[in-house]
Design a protein around this motif. Structure first.
Motif, mmCIF file in Angstrom:
data_model
loop_
_atom_site.group_PDB
_atom_site.id
_atom_site.type_symbol
_atom_site.label_atom_id
_atom_site.label_comp_id
_atom_site.label_asym_id
_atom_site.label_seq_id
_atom_site.Cartn_x
_atom_site.Cartn_y
_atom_site.Cartn_z
ATOM 1 N N GLY A 1 -5.757 -12.995 10.545
ATOM 2 C CA GLY A 1 -5.381 -12.178 9.783
ATOM 3 C C GLY A 1 -4.351 -11.277 9.816
ATOM 4 O O GLY A 1 -3.463 -10.873 9.070
ATOM 5 N N MET A 2 -3.866 -10.889 11.178
ATOM 6 C CA MET A 2 -2.894 -10.148 11.709
ATOM 7 C C MET A 2 -2.003 -10.719 12.612
ATOM 8 O O MET A 2 -2.862 -11.501 13.624
ATOM 9 C CB MET A 2 -3.673 -8.699 12.386
ATOM 10 C CG MET A 2 -3.988 -7.954 11.227
ATOM 11 S SD MET A 2 -4.341 -6.280 11.968
ATOM 12 C CE MET A 2 -6.076 -6.776 12.796
ATOM 13 N N PRO A 3 -0.823 -10.258 12.848
ATOM 14 C CA PRO A 3 -0.222 -9.612 11.799
ATOM 15 C C PRO A 3 -0.101 -10.169 10.352
ATOM 16 O O PRO A 3 -0.222 -11.313 10.267
ATOM 17 C CB PRO A 3 1.631 -9.452 12.458
ATOM 18 C CG PRO A 3 1.134 -10.170 13.733
ATOM 19 C CD PRO A 3 0.188 -10.894 13.617
ATOM 20 N N ILE A 4 0.009 -8.803 9.459
ATOM 21 C CA ILE A 4 0.210 -9.500 7.796
ATOM 22 C C ILE A 4 1.543 -9.625 7.618
ATOM 23 O O ILE A 4 2.422 -8.974 7.663
ATOM 24 C CB ILE A 4 -0.275 -7.968 7.309
ATOM 25 C CG1 ILE A 4 -1.873 -7.853 7.528
ATOM 26 C CG2 ILE A 4 -0.346 -8.625 5.534
ATOM 27 C CD1 ILE A 4 -2.569 -6.584 6.746
ATOM 28 N N GLY A 5 1.848 -10.955 7.058
ATOM 29 C CA GLY A 5 3.162 -11.410 6.818
ATOM 30 C C GLY A 5 3.644 -11.077 5.623
ATOM 31 O O GLY A 5 3.158 -10.423 4.878
ATOM 32 N N GLY A 6 4.950 -11.541 5.171
ATOM 33 C CA GLY A 6 5.450 -11.149 3.879
ATOM 34 C C GLY A 6 5.928 -9.569 3.765
ATOM 35 O O GLY A 6 5.521 -9.069 2.710
ATOM 36 N N VAL A 7 6.364 -9.012 4.597
ATOM 37 C CA VAL A 7 6.431 -7.747 4.625
ATOM 38 C C VAL A 7 7.795 -7.397 4.166
ATOM 39 O O VAL A 7 8.302 -5.917 4.191
ATOM 40 C CB VAL A 7 6.227 -6.926 5.847
ATOM 41 C CG1 VAL A 7 4.750 -6.898 6.224
ATOM 42 C CG2 VAL A 7 6.987 -7.261 7.174
ATOM 43 N N THR A 8 8.879 -8.052 4.057
ATOM 44 C CA THR A 8 10.177 -8.038 3.794
ATOM 45 C C THR A 8 10.330 -6.995 2.444
ATOM 46 O O THR A 8 9.704 -7.299 1.316
ATOM 47 C CB THR A 8 10.944 -9.228 3.521
ATOM 48 O OG1 THR A 8 10.843 -10.044 4.480
ATOM 49 C CG2 THR A 8 12.585 -8.634 3.318
ATOM 50 N N GLN A 9 10.875 -5.800 2.613
ATOM 51 C CA GLN A 9 11.327 -5.314 1.345
ATOM 52 C C GLN A 9 12.527 -5.334 0.644
ATOM 53 O O GLN A 9 13.598 -5.468 1.117
ATOM 54 C CB GLN A 9 11.183 -3.553 1.804
ATOM 55 C CG GLN A 9 9.964 -3.256 2.473
ATOM 56 C CD GLN A 9 10.027 -1.591 3.108
ATOM 57 O OE1 GLN A 9 10.947 -0.974 2.658
ATOM 58 N NE2 GLN A 9 9.271 -1.305 3.806
ATOM 59 N N PHE A 10 12.510 -5.455 -0.933
ATOM 60 C CA PHE A 10 13.624 -5.796 -1.522
ATOM 61 C C PHE A 10 13.768 -4.536 -2.502
ATOM 62 O O PHE A 10 14.483 -4.901 -3.747
ATOM 63 C CB PHE A 10 13.191 -6.990 -2.485
ATOM 64 C CG PHE A 10 12.748 -8.095 -1.636
ATOM 65 C CD1 PHE A 10 13.865 -8.900 -0.843
ATOM 66 C CD2 PHE A 10 11.575 -8.654 -1.573
ATOM 67 C CE1 PHE A 10 13.510 -9.977 -0.276
ATOM 68 C CE2 PHE A 10 11.270 -9.559 -0.672
ATOM 69 C CZ PHE A 10 12.199 -10.496 0.011
ATOM 70 N N ASP A 11 13.273 -3.498 -2.216
ATOM 71 C CA ASP A 11 13.444 -2.241 -3.134
ATOM 72 C C ASP A 11 14.852 -1.332 -2.809
ATOM 73 O O ASP A 11 15.039 -0.371 -2.213
ATOM 74 C CB ASP A 11 12.500 -1.391 -2.746
ATOM 75 C CG ASP A 11 12.566 -0.188 -3.977
ATOM 76 O OD1 ASP A 11 13.056 -0.138 -4.818
ATOM 77 O OD2 ASP A 11 11.989 0.848 -3.485
ATOM 78 N N LEU A 12 15.931 -2.242 -3.144
ATOM 79 C CA LEU A 12 17.309 -1.484 -3.402
ATOM 80 C C LEU A 12 17.514 -0.720 -4.126
ATOM 81 O O LEU A 12 17.461 -1.151 -5.302
ATOM 82 C CB LEU A 12 18.303 -3.087 -3.025
ATOM 83 C CG LEU A 12 18.145 -3.810 -1.872
ATOM 84 C CD1 LEU A 12 19.249 -5.001 -2.198
ATOM 85 C CD2 LEU A 12 18.245 -3.071 -0.662
ATOM 86 N N PRO A 13 18.106 0.510 -4.063
ATOM 87 C CA PRO A 13 18.234 1.615 -5.208
ATOM 88 C C PRO A 13 19.237 0.980 -5.991
ATOM 89 O O PRO A 13 20.208 0.589 -5.384
ATOM 90 C CB PRO A 13 18.489 2.840 -4.444
ATOM 91 C CG PRO A 13 18.905 2.398 -2.875
ATOM 92 C CD PRO A 13 18.215 1.010 -2.714
#
Length: 247
Positions: free
Chosen positions: A205-217
């Motif tokens: 279960g760890m590391p938890i994948g899919g952590v890419t951030q797409f929150d571009l202002p």
């Protein structure tokens, strides 16, 4: 008589100076509003392109490498690679995820041809920083990983970002060259970009994948409205002032 002429001349010059100042400020406000509109179009196009890259079929490592060598933008491009994790050389990047403090685990993935790609396998809480606290997640043998290519940073993003602590294996910015050199890997064998693994579950279960951030202002529309609004207000106030003087 001379005083009247001087007074009128001074009033005329003052009026001309006021008009010049008015149009200068108005031009500045309008140009700032137009610039924000241009930035808005650019940001919308960028977000659309990133979305397209994210949902494209995965490319292989050679394709992404070729694009990088040509000076192309590899960021957020879907890719798939096969290799074996070198678990004893993982690097820890300080991060937060869903309100928790911890680390992203960057582990070198070695391909059969000897090429090495640093993979952000995902997040672990602070208390699980050390590998012995998540032994089941230390995958061995050949692994096929799908995720997103992430560009290498040329320099520290900002002076407010702390320096990386190599001794404690805590990175505050993604310095690929130092990540590689601090593990003793041959720099010539390291691929010049990263990969963020997707959220595919794995044993432990760890590391938890899919952590890419797409929150571009994307606040350019609000900024444009603000600048244009100030320009309109300036015109209205100036018009009222001129009208009252005439009456």
């Amino acid at each position: 008589m001379a005083e009247d002429v001087a007074r009128k001349r001074g009033g005329l010059l003052g009026g001309i100076a006021g008009i010049v100042l008015l149009f200068t400020v108005l031009a500045i406000l309008l140009s700032l509003g137009t610039w924000q509109v241009q930035r808005l179009h650019w940001k919308e196009a960028l977000l659309a392109e990133i979305d397209q890259r994210r949902h494209a079929p995965p490319a292989d490592l050679a394709t992404i490498e070729a694009l990088a060598k040509q000076g192309g933008d590899v960021d957020y491009r879907t890719m798939r690679v096969t290799g074996a994790y070198i678990n004893n050389k993982e690097r820890h990047f300080f991060a937060t995820y869903e309100g928790r403090t911890g680390y992203y685990i960057y582990t070198p993935l070695q391909r059969a041809d000897g090429r090495i790609l640093f993979v952000n396998r995902g997040f672990v809480p602070f208390e699980n920083k050390e590998p012995e606290m998540r032994k089941l997640g230390q995958l061995t043998g050949e692994q096929t990983v799908t995720g997103l290519a992430r560009a290498k940073l040329a320099a520290k993003p900002s002076w407010v970002v702390p320096d990386n602590d190599i001794v404690k294996n805590i990175f505050y910015w993604k310095d690929l060259d130092v990540m590689a050199s601090s593990t003793g890997l041959d720099p010539a064998s390291v691929v010049p970009f990263f990969m963020d693994a997707d959220a595919t579950p794995h044993e432990g279960g760890m590391p938890i994948g899919g952590v890419t951030q797409f929150d571009l202002p994307n606040s350019h529309l609000q900024y444009a409205v603000t600048w244009y609004g100030l320009a309109a207000a300036l015109v209205v106030v100036s018009g009222l002032f001129i009208f009252r003087r005439k009456t």
